[in-house]
Enzyme design. Structure first.
Site, short mmCIF file in Angstrom:
data_model
loop_
_atom_site.label_atom_id
_atom_site.label_comp_id
_atom_site.label_asym_id
_atom_site.label_seq_id
_atom_site.Cartn_x
_atom_site.Cartn_y
_atom_site.Cartn_z
CG HIS A 98 7.64 4.76 -2.78
ND1 HIS A 98 8.08 4.96 -4.07
CD2 HIS A 98 6.31 4.52 -2.91
CE1 HIS A 98 7.07 4.88 -4.91
NE2 HIS A 98 5.98 4.61 -4.22
CG ASP A 135 -2.16 0.91 0.88
OD1 ASP A 135 -2.89 0.61 -0.09
OD2 ASP A 135 -2.36 1.93 1.57
CB SER A 136 2.61 2.79 -2.19
OG SER A 136 1.95 2.24 -3.31
CE LYS A 187 8.59 4.32 -9.50
NZ LYS A 187 7.22 4.03 -9.94
CE1 TYR A 238 -1.34 12.18 -7.78
CE2 TYR A 238 -1.05 9.91 -7.03
CZ TYR A 238 -1.83 11.03 -7.16
OH TYR A 238 -3.12 11.03 -6.68
P1 ITT Z 1 -3.57 -2.22 -5.40
O1 ITT Z 1 -4.32 -1.67 -4.20
O2 ITT Z 1 -4.35 -3.23 -6.15
O3 ITT Z 1 -2.19 -2.67 -5.04
P2 ITT Z 1 -3.50 0.55 -6.20
O4 ITT Z 1 -2.86 1.27 -7.35
O5 ITT Z 1 -4.94 0.89 -5.88
O6 ITT Z 1 -3.34 -1.02 -6.46
P3 ITT Z 1 -2.75 1.71 -3.68
O7 ITT Z 1 -4.12 1.62 -3.09
O8 ITT Z 1 -1.59 1.35 -2.83
O9 ITT Z 1 -2.61 0.77 -4.95
O10 ITT Z 1 -2.57 3.17 -4.28
C1 ITT Z 1 -1.31 3.55 -4.70
C2 ITT Z 1 -1.41 4.82 -5.53
O11 ITT Z 1 -0.37 5.72 -5.12
C3 ITT Z 1 -1.14 4.51 -7.00
O12 ITT Z 1 -2.32 4.19 -7.70
C4 ITT Z 1 -0.50 5.83 -7.47
O13 ITT Z 1 -1.49 6.80 -7.69
C5 ITT Z 1 0.31 6.24 -6.23
N1 ITT Z 1 1.66 5.62 -6.27
C6 ITT Z 1 2.16 4.68 -5.42
N2 ITT Z 1 3.40 4.31 -5.80
C7 ITT Z 1 3.68 5.01 -6.90
C8 ITT Z 1 4.79 5.04 -7.77
O14 ITT Z 1 5.85 4.25 -7.60
N3 ITT Z 1 4.75 5.87 -8.81
C9 ITT Z 1 3.67 6.65 -9.02
N4 ITT Z 1 2.57 6.68 -8.28
C10 ITT Z 1 2.56 5.85 -7.22
#
Ligand code: ITT
Length: 200
Positions: free
Chosen positions: A180, A69-70, A175, A154
């Protein structure tokens, strides 16, 4: 070889995770192979949401699972979009719309500092009392216009302080070394090595 399910529906994330864990003696299987739908992510913290995703995938498949989760946290927006990064511009996930909204929200703002945050959770089973949790933080700032075409989310508007390049201008390899997610996965890799290579 031990099978581990990757609990994500985000193909770009999946590719980054696979690349980083490729040397381990494990078989990585995306949750899409089991036809699993995304589960709800109802919590205010990344760690709780990663835990719920990992447990859900493990329960549905009966295999150990890894979830990420990120999100992006912007200083002048009190850490937003944070756990709402994927849905910042509305419930339908849309990287373009999210970037446009963030650029609008920061229009004319001087302080553009931001960081990406990633929590990774590994569970051996849905009721694992000792989940492995690792995290990573990537510092940078929000650009005024998009740059680069790699990555996702982003990345075109996130400038890495160390290279002065946008995350979308970096090669996937670079990258993954500095991001992160890369940092969190490198820590997880060390722990999984102990679990799967050194266990008798
Ligand atoms: P899952 O829950 O299925 O893993 P998700 O994309 O919905 O997919 P998250 O709920 O963790 O995952 O949301 C992460 C969002 O944060 C992601 O969709 C991007 O908008 C942003 N994000 C996270 N890591 C990123 C990265 O390495 N580069 C760019 N944007 C990122």
């Amino acid at each position: 070889m031990t099978k581990i399910v990757i609990a994500t529906s985000n193909e770009k994330k999946l590719a980054e995770i696979k690349a980083l864990l490729s040397e381990l003696p494990i078989e990585i299987v995306p949750q899409s192979q089991f036809g699993i739908e995304s589960c709800a992510e109802p919590f205010n913290t990344f760690i709780e949401n990663a835990l719920v995703k990992a447990r859900f995938a493990s329960k549905e498949t009966s295999f150990p699972a890894i979830a990420d989760d990120s999100g992006l946290c912007v200083d002048s927006l009190d850490g937003q979009p944070g756990v709402f990064s994927a849905r910042f511009a509305g419930e339908n996930r849309n990287d373009e719309g999210n970037n446009d909204k963030l650029l609008d929200d920061l229009n004319n703002m001087e302080d553009r500092r931001a960081h990406y945050y990633c929590a990774i959770v590994f569970v051996r089973s849905p009721s694992d009392p000792q989940p492995i949790v690792t995290e990573g933080i990537w510092q940078g700032e929000i650009l005024k216009v998009r740059r680069g075409h790699n990555g996702f989310g982003y990345d075109p508007i996130f400038m890495d302080y160390k290279t002065d390049q946008s995350a979308a201008e970096l090669s996937p390899e670079l990258k993954n070394r500095i991001s992160h997610r890369g940092q969190a996965l490198q820590k997880l890799k060390q722990k999984l090595k102990i679990l799967y290579e050194e266990k008798r």
